[in-house]
Design a protein around this motif. Structure first.
Motif, PDB file in Angstrom:
ATOM      1  N   LYS A  38       0.844  -1.186   0.000  1.00  0.00           N
ATOM      2  CA  LYS A  38       0.000   0.000   0.000  1.00  0.00           C
ATOM      3  C   LYS A  38       0.888   1.248   0.000  1.00  0.00           C
ATOM      4  O   LYS A  38       1.879   1.308   0.753  1.00  0.00           O
ATOM      5  CB  LYS A  38      -0.925   0.012   1.222  1.00  0.00           C
ATOM      6  CG  LYS A  38      -2.028  -1.028   1.139  1.00  0.00           C
ATOM      7  CD  LYS A  38      -2.918  -1.061   2.374  1.00  0.00           C
ATOM      8  CE  LYS A  38      -4.059  -2.057   2.151  1.00  0.00           C
ATOM      9  NZ  LYS A  38      -4.871  -2.292   3.356  1.00  0.00           N
ATOM     10  N   PRO A  39       0.537   2.239  -0.822  1.00  0.00           N
ATOM     11  CA  PRO A  39       1.377   3.442  -0.855  1.00  0.00           C
ATOM     12  C   PRO A  39       1.318   4.236   0.447  1.00  0.00           C
ATOM     13  O   PRO A  39       2.248   4.978   0.756  1.00  0.00           O
ATOM     14  CB  PRO A  39       0.789   4.247  -2.028  1.00  0.00           C
ATOM     15  CG  PRO A  39      -0.612   3.740  -2.195  1.00  0.00           C
ATOM     16  CD  PRO A  39      -0.572   2.295  -1.788  1.00  0.00           C
ATOM     17  N   ARG A  40       0.233   4.091   1.185  1.00  0.00           N
ATOM     18  CA  ARG A  40       0.075   4.782   2.467  1.00  0.00           C
ATOM     19  C   ARG A  40      -0.299   3.755   3.524  1.00  0.00           C
ATOM     20  O   ARG A  40      -1.472   3.611   3.874  1.00  0.00           O
ATOM     21  CB  ARG A  40      -0.992   5.872   2.381  1.00  0.00           C
ATOM     22  CG  ARG A  40      -0.698   6.975   1.403  1.00  0.00           C
ATOM     23  CD  ARG A  40      -1.855   7.959   1.266  1.00  0.00           C
ATOM     24  NE  ARG A  40      -2.135   8.643   2.515  1.00  0.00           N
ATOM     25  CZ  ARG A  40      -3.237   8.458   3.232  1.00  0.00           C
ATOM     26  NH1 ARG A  40      -4.162   7.587   2.844  1.00  0.00           N
ATOM     27  NH2 ARG A  40      -3.431   9.120   4.351  1.00  0.00           N
ATOM     28  N   PRO A  41       0.657   3.001   4.039  1.00  0.00           N
ATOM     29  CA  PRO A  41       0.310   1.978   5.040  1.00  0.00           C
ATOM     30  C   PRO A  41      -0.217   2.633   6.310  1.00  0.00           C
ATOM     31  O   PRO A  41       0.413   3.528   6.876  1.00  0.00           O
ATOM     32  CB  PRO A  41       1.634   1.254   5.289  1.00  0.00           C
ATOM     33  CG  PRO A  41       2.697   2.242   4.910  1.00  0.00           C
ATOM     34  CD  PRO A  41       2.107   3.068   3.797  1.00  0.00           C
ATOM     35  N   THR A 279       7.972  -3.010  22.376  1.00  0.00           N
ATOM     36  CA  THR A 279       8.263  -1.593  22.591  1.00  0.00           C
ATOM     37  C   THR A 279       7.181  -0.740  21.940  1.00  0.00           C
ATOM     38  O   THR A 279       6.356  -1.225  21.173  1.00  0.00           O
ATOM     39  CB  THR A 279       9.626  -1.185  21.994  1.00  0.00           C
ATOM     40  OG1 THR A 279       9.502  -1.081  20.559  1.00  0.00           O
ATOM     41  CG2 THR A 279      10.710  -2.212  22.331  1.00  0.00           C
ATOM     42  N   PHE A 280       7.231   0.556  22.217  1.00  0.00           N
ATOM     43  CA  PHE A 280       6.234   1.444  21.606  1.00  0.00           C
ATOM     44  C   PHE A 280       6.430   1.574  20.103  1.00  0.00           C
ATOM     45  O   PHE A 280       5.532   2.047  19.387  1.00  0.00           O
ATOM     46  CB  PHE A 280       6.242   2.826  22.270  1.00  0.00           C
ATOM     47  CG  PHE A 280       7.544   3.574  22.184  1.00  0.00           C
ATOM     48  CD1 PHE A 280       7.873   4.277  21.035  1.00  0.00           C
ATOM     49  CD2 PHE A 280       8.417   3.595  23.251  1.00  0.00           C
ATOM     50  CE1 PHE A 280       9.062   4.986  20.957  1.00  0.00           C
ATOM     51  CE2 PHE A 280       9.608   4.289  23.188  1.00  0.00           C
ATOM     52  CZ  PHE A 280       9.937   4.994  22.036  1.00  0.00           C
ATOM     53  N   HIS A 281       7.592   1.163  19.574  1.00  0.00           N
ATOM     54  CA  HIS A 281       7.794   1.207  18.126  1.00  0.00           C
ATOM     55  C   HIS A 281       6.892   0.217  17.396  1.00  0.00           C
ATOM     56  O   HIS A 281       6.744   0.306  16.174  1.00  0.00           O
ATOM     57  CB  HIS A 281       9.259   0.926  17.787  1.00  0.00           C
ATOM     58  CG  HIS A 281      10.202   2.003  18.233  1.00  0.00           C
ATOM     59  ND1 HIS A 281      10.199   3.272  17.696  1.00  0.00           N
ATOM     60  CD2 HIS A 281      11.174   2.006  19.194  1.00  0.00           C
ATOM     61  CE1 HIS A 281      11.122   4.008  18.299  1.00  0.00           C
ATOM     62  NE2 HIS A 281      11.726   3.270  19.210  1.00  0.00           N
ATOM     63  N   ALA A 282       6.269  -0.683  18.132  1.00  0.00           N
ATOM     64  CA  ALA A 282       5.327  -1.621  17.524  1.00  0.00           C
ATOM     65  C   ALA A 282       3.921  -1.051  17.451  1.00  0.00           C
ATOM     66  O   ALA A 282       3.013  -1.710  16.932  1.00  0.00           O
ATOM     67  CB  ALA A 282       5.308  -2.929  18.329  1.00  0.00           C
ATOM     68  N   HIS A 283       3.723   0.176  17.943  1.00  0.00           N
ATOM     69  CA  HIS A 283       2.363   0.680  18.140  1.00  0.00           C
ATOM     70  C   HIS A 283       1.582   0.805  16.834  1.00  0.00           C
ATOM     71  O   HIS A 283       0.435   0.367  16.753  1.00  0.00           O
ATOM     72  CB  HIS A 283       2.417   2.037  18.840  1.00  0.00           C
ATOM     73  CG  HIS A 283       1.085   2.601  19.209  1.00  0.00           C
ATOM     74  ND1 HIS A 283       0.363   2.145  20.291  1.00  0.00           N
ATOM     75  CD2 HIS A 283       0.324   3.573  18.631  1.00  0.00           C
ATOM     76  CE1 HIS A 283      -0.771   2.812  20.373  1.00  0.00           C
ATOM     77  NE2 HIS A 283      -0.825   3.685  19.374  1.00  0.00           N
ATOM     78  N   GLN A 284       2.198   1.401  15.818  1.00  0.00           N
ATOM     79  CA  GLN A 284       1.459   1.648  14.585  1.00  0.00           C
ATOM     80  C   GLN A 284       1.985   0.760  13.460  1.00  0.00           C
ATOM     81  O   GLN A 284       1.898  -0.459  13.552  1.00  0.00           O
ATOM     82  CB  GLN A 284       1.516   3.144  14.252  1.00  0.00           C
ATOM     83  CG  GLN A 284       0.738   3.986  15.269  1.00  0.00           C
ATOM     84  CD  GLN A 284       0.812   5.474  14.998  1.00  0.00           C
ATOM     85  OE1 GLN A 284       1.893   6.053  14.892  1.00  0.00           O
ATOM     86  NE2 GLN A 284      -0.338   6.104  14.893  1.00  0.00           N
ATOM     87  N   VAL A 285       2.498   1.340  12.389  1.00  0.00           N
ATOM     88  CA  VAL A 285       2.997   0.549  11.256  1.00  0.00           C
ATOM     89  C   VAL A 285       4.453   0.181  11.546  1.00  0.00           C
ATOM     90  O   VAL A 285       5.316   1.059  11.613  1.00  0.00           O
ATOM     91  CB  VAL A 285       2.883   1.349   9.946  1.00  0.00           C
ATOM     92  CG1 VAL A 285       3.426   0.532   8.784  1.00  0.00           C
ATOM     93  CG2 VAL A 285       1.433   1.748   9.696  1.00  0.00           C
ATOM     94  N   PRO A 286       4.736  -1.096  11.718  1.00  0.00           N
ATOM     95  CA  PRO A 286       6.082  -1.467  12.172  1.00  0.00           C
ATOM     96  C   PRO A 286       7.187  -1.159  11.166  1.00  0.00           C
ATOM     97  O   PRO A 286       8.289  -0.789  11.551  1.00  0.00           O
ATOM     98  CB  PRO A 286       5.971  -2.981  12.406  1.00  0.00           C
ATOM     99  CG  PRO A 286       4.508  -3.250  12.530  1.00  0.00           C
ATOM    100  CD  PRO A 286       3.829  -2.240  11.676  1.00  0.00           C
ATOM    101  N   LEU A 287       6.910  -1.338   9.882  1.00  0.00           N
ATOM    102  CA  LEU A 287       7.928  -1.143   8.840  1.00  0.00           C
ATOM    103  C   LEU A 287       7.361  -0.179   7.797  1.00  0.00           C
ATOM    104  O   LEU A 287       7.027  -0.572   6.669  1.00  0.00           O
ATOM    105  CB  LEU A 287       8.315  -2.481   8.215  1.00  0.00           C
ATOM    106  CG  LEU A 287       8.970  -3.478   9.188  1.00  0.00           C
ATOM    107  CD1 LEU A 287       8.976  -4.882   8.632  1.00  0.00           C
ATOM    108  CD2 LEU A 287      10.388  -3.021   9.545  1.00  0.00           C
ATOM    109  N   PRO A 288       7.247   1.102   8.148  1.00  0.00           N
ATOM    110  CA  PRO A 288       6.522   2.040   7.281  1.00  0.00           C
ATOM    111  C   PRO A 288       7.238   2.380   5.986  1.00  0.00           C
ATOM    112  O   PRO A 288       6.602   2.840   5.040  1.00  0.00           O
ATOM    113  CB  PRO A 288       6.383   3.281   8.169  1.00  0.00           C
ATOM    114  CG  PRO A 288       7.539   3.208   9.121  1.00  0.00           C
ATOM    115  CD  PRO A 288       7.742   1.747   9.376  1.00  0.00           C
ATOM    116  N   GLY A 289       8.547   2.175   5.903  1.00  0.00           N
ATOM    117  CA  GLY A 289       9.289   2.551   4.704  1.00  0.00           C
ATOM    118  C   GLY A 289       9.577   1.401   3.773  1.00  0.00           C
ATOM    119  O   GLY A 289      10.469   1.508   2.915  1.00  0.00           O
TER     120      GLY A 289
END
Length: 760
Positions: A38-41, A279-289
């Motif tokens: 998806k272009p905007r995960p 960790t909090f880095h898992a909160h939203q999109v884990p691998l956004p790039g």
């Protein structure tokens, strides 16, 4: 079963991760490439594995016990997990055949999540089984209790995120079991304690098991702790806690504290070394790039393949038989519980006739009555006739607002023993009073959305405490109206009393009509705002509101004794029209000026101004118009309640100046008039944010809303009165100031004001 549940959760977690990241190649039948992403995960992964763990555990409990269960999910941004479960249990396909249990349906589900025209990133009315979106945090538990009232066979499982648990409304909601009584269902809160919110640890993460136990015990619960962080079989600890909670039938009600790992199943770190799982880095999109970073897309593919989708779905995308066997029988599935589409359960209220409750009128204004006291008697009769489907929620103000007649037929419901003196308190009642507007709002939302009816009386100034909640509810109603399978629910009805014009004794803090302006931001299909000027119009207005569906009705009414202007028949016609000329208060035929009003106190001041003008300027042709439905002023093409051009002109003339005495901020009237021809001729007096502890007349004077201000404005603007009007206006202002000086000298308003009556 443990092995099957593990596979079931693996399938749901895979689907959730795929929904966040993928638009194609949803079963990884070929190597993952940027064009598959998806272009905007969008989405929130961190809570998804825990939500699936809970959903699977509830499936097991329901299958074993046959318990009818409604699930309310506070962390609504964990929507991918709920979608995955709804798809696997077949509920999605029942409501939308395009989401079939095969590869085509799976691809559609994954593509549609957080996609234009598809599902939002949070739960919403388009999703089966949902009565609470969970976009804004804090209200899940209160909504759950509202759903459980008067439904003894229902279990409402409510997931409260540990970030959400930090909010004030959630903190207040932990006391809700103290208000449950005989004949109510059960609420099972599950505090999903995965340790982190968006960017930092949660308060509850820092609390030990002993502290958590002490805290929730003190709130009146039996806390059951289930820690699944360091086990390969998280289903068993949760199943044990759920079974214990379901079996408990005495003592403080159970709640579960579920400690899990944030974002279970993620890689430990991202390719750049950022920690992920736990960790909090898992909160939203884990691998956004991933679409632009070869290392991230490679890590994303490794992560997705770790769920081994080829073991869970066949070549056609059909889930394995053992996965399809996990949900309970169709009628008991969480996505199909009837209470989640409560409009199908709603039945019209047996509203009593108004005749014997209305006030007989010998002539306009000659008789006095408290509008809310008259309404209270009618509501008491309604409670007699609807003992299980109508409730009143109120922030400890029922008797203050002259609705005490309700307590002659029902108690305030309270589920605890009280050591001190009480009145009208019992284990079962139609009235719920708590000094929390948030709880009242949440309880009523849950009650309405599961098919029942209710009323929320509140001090006008403090209903704004729930501004944000009503925003969310209005959005829910708006979207529900666009979902074909959602049946209409009973309207949310506010009765705002103790209004600012009669809060001179409580002072500035209690003077605030801003909720009116808030409601003007809502869709025309949703909001209604009424200002019944007397007891009979209040009865008629409330009858209409309690008969309506899918609306938010705001009724602003006085509670003190005041003039009754209209007979029951006239009140009915007036409310049906929305605004009418009161011919007995002015002149017949063409007018030089129109005196218009909306609200109890503005109506009194307007009629007193009409009398002043009749005495001082008998040749001035005055027309008096009362507006009971504020939105009737809107152009008819902008609002369904808007007056036609013909009806509008009949009331307000064509080029005649209109002096409008309004209950709230003047900007509200200007807003609704936008689009009307000649709207600039309306000169609105209203609340100008001036107030203190003073007298009623002094409060009016500080906001230029006295009868003298209205009369002065009328002669100053009336056609043909530019020269004579100036002298008259100065005289009206001089008399206002003389009366105001007496109020300051004596500490009370002069008899000229307090003893005024119509007719003389």
């Amino acid at each position: 079963m443990p092995g099957t549940l593990r596979r079931y959760r693996r399938a749901c977690d895979y689907l959730a991760a795929a929904m966040i990241h993928l638009k194609d190649n949803v079963l990884l039948t070929e190597p993952l490439r940027p064009e598959h992403l998806k272009p905007r995960p969008l989405g929130h992964w961190g809570t998804c594995p825990g939500l699936t763990l809970i959903y699977a555990g509830l499936n097991r409990l329901v299958a074993d016990t046959g318990q009818r269960t409604l699930l309310i999910t506070g962390p609504g941004h964990g929507a991918p997990a709920i979608h995955a479960n709804l798809w696997l249990e077949g509920t999605h396909a029942e409501y939308d055949p395009r989401l079939s249990l095969d590869g085509h349906g799976l691809a559609e589900l994954v593509r549609r999540f957080s996609w234009p025209g598809g599902f939002p990133s949070h739960l919403s009315p388009e999703v089966p089984g949902v009565i609470h979106e969970g976009g804004e945090l804090g209200y899940a538990l209160a909504t759950a209790f509202g759903a459980a009232f008067d439904d003894p066979g229902l279990l409402v499982a409510c997931v409260v995120g540990d970030g959400e648990a930090e909010t004030g409304p959630a903190a207040g909601s932990w006391h809700s079991p103290k208000f449950t009584g005989q004949g109510d269902g059960r609420v099972l809160p599950i505090l999903h304690l995965n340790g982190y919110k968006i960017a930092s640890p949660t308060i509850y993460e820092t609390m030990s098991d002993d502290e958590l136990t002490a805290y929730f015990t003190g709130c009146g619960w039996t806390p059951l702790l289930a820690d699944v962080r360091d086990t390969d079989d998280p289903d068993t600890p949760l199943a044990d806690a759920l079974a214990r909670a379901h079996a408990q039938d005495s003592g403080p009600p159970p709640m579960i504290v579920l400690r899990s790992t944030k974002g279970m199943g993620l890689p430990a770190t991202s390719p750049d070394g950022t920690p992920l799982e736990g960790t909090f880095h898992a909160h939203q999109v884990p691998l956004p790039g991933a679409a632009d970073d070869p290392d991230q897309i490679a890590e994303l593919e490794r992560w997705l393949r770790s769920y081994r989708p080829e073991e869970l779905f066949d070549a056609d995308g059909v889930p394995a038989d053992d996965l399809l066997a996990v949900p309970p029988e169709p009628s008991l599935r969480l996505g199909r519980v009837p209470q989640a589409n409560g409009g199908q359960l709603r039945r019209d209220l047996p509203l009593p006739g108004l005749g014997k409750f209305a006030v007989e009128v010998t002539e306009p204004g000659a008789d006095q009555a408290s509008p809310t006291e008259v309404l209270g008697s009618w509501l008491a009769e309604l409670v007699r006739q609807a003992p299980d489907t109508f409730r009143v929620v109120c922030p400890d103000e029922l008797e203050s607002n002259q609705l005490g007649a309700l307590l002659e037929v029902t108690d305030r419901q309270f589920g605890r023993d009280v050591r001190g003196y009480t009145e009208h308190l019992g284990r079962r009642g139609r009235v719920l009073e708590v000094l929390s507007e948030h709880l009242c709002q949440g309880w009523l939302q849950g009650y309405l959305l599961t098919g029942r009816h209710g009323l929320f009386p509140c001090y006008e100034a403090f209903v704004s405490i729930v501004d944000s909640m009503v925003n969310q509810y209005a959005k829910f109603l708006k979207m529900s109206g666009e979902v074909p399978w959602r049946a209409p629910v009973a309207s949310l009805n506010y009765l705002l009393t103790s209004d600012g014009w009669r809060q001179e004794h409580n002072g500035y803090s209690h003077q605030g009509p801003g909720f009116i302006n808030q409601m003007l931001t809502k869709k025309a299909d949703t909001a209604r705002i009424y200002f019944p000027p007397d007891a009979n119009t209040l009865l008629e207005t409330m009858y209409r509101c309690l008969s309506s569906t899918d609306l938010i009705n705001v009724v602003v009414a006085g509670k003190r004794d005041g003039p009754v202007w209209l007979s029951p028949e006239q009140a009915r016609a007036h409310c049906r029209a929305g605004a009418t000329v009161w011919p007995w208060a002015g002149h017949e035929g063409e007018a030089d000026v129109v005196l218009a009003c909306a609200g109890t106190t503005p109506t009194v001041e307007t009629l007193a101004a009409a009398q002043l003008l009749a005495d001082a300027a008998p040749d001035l042709r005055v027309r008096v118009v009362n507006v009971v439905d504020l939105l009737s002023l809107c152009p008819a093409d902008r609002h369904p309640n808007g007056l036609s051009e013909e009806a509008f002109t009949e009331c307000f003339g064509d080029n005649v100046p209109v002096i409008f005495a309004f209950h709230g901020y003047p900007s509200a009237v200007h807003e609704v008039l936008h689009g009307r021809r000649g709207a600039q001729r309306f000169h609105v007096h209203g609340y100008l944010e001036e107030g203190t502890t003073t007298t009623p007349f002094a409060l009016l004077a500080s906001n230029r809303m006295t009868r003298h201000d209205l009369a002065a404005d009328a002669v100053g603007r009336a056609r043909g009165w530019s020269s004579a009007g100036g002298d008259l206006a100065r005289g009206f202002h001089r008399r206002r100031d003389e009366l105001l000086a007496l109020s300051y000298r004596d500490g009370e308003d002069p008899a000229e004001i307090t003893g005024w009556r119509w007719p003389r």
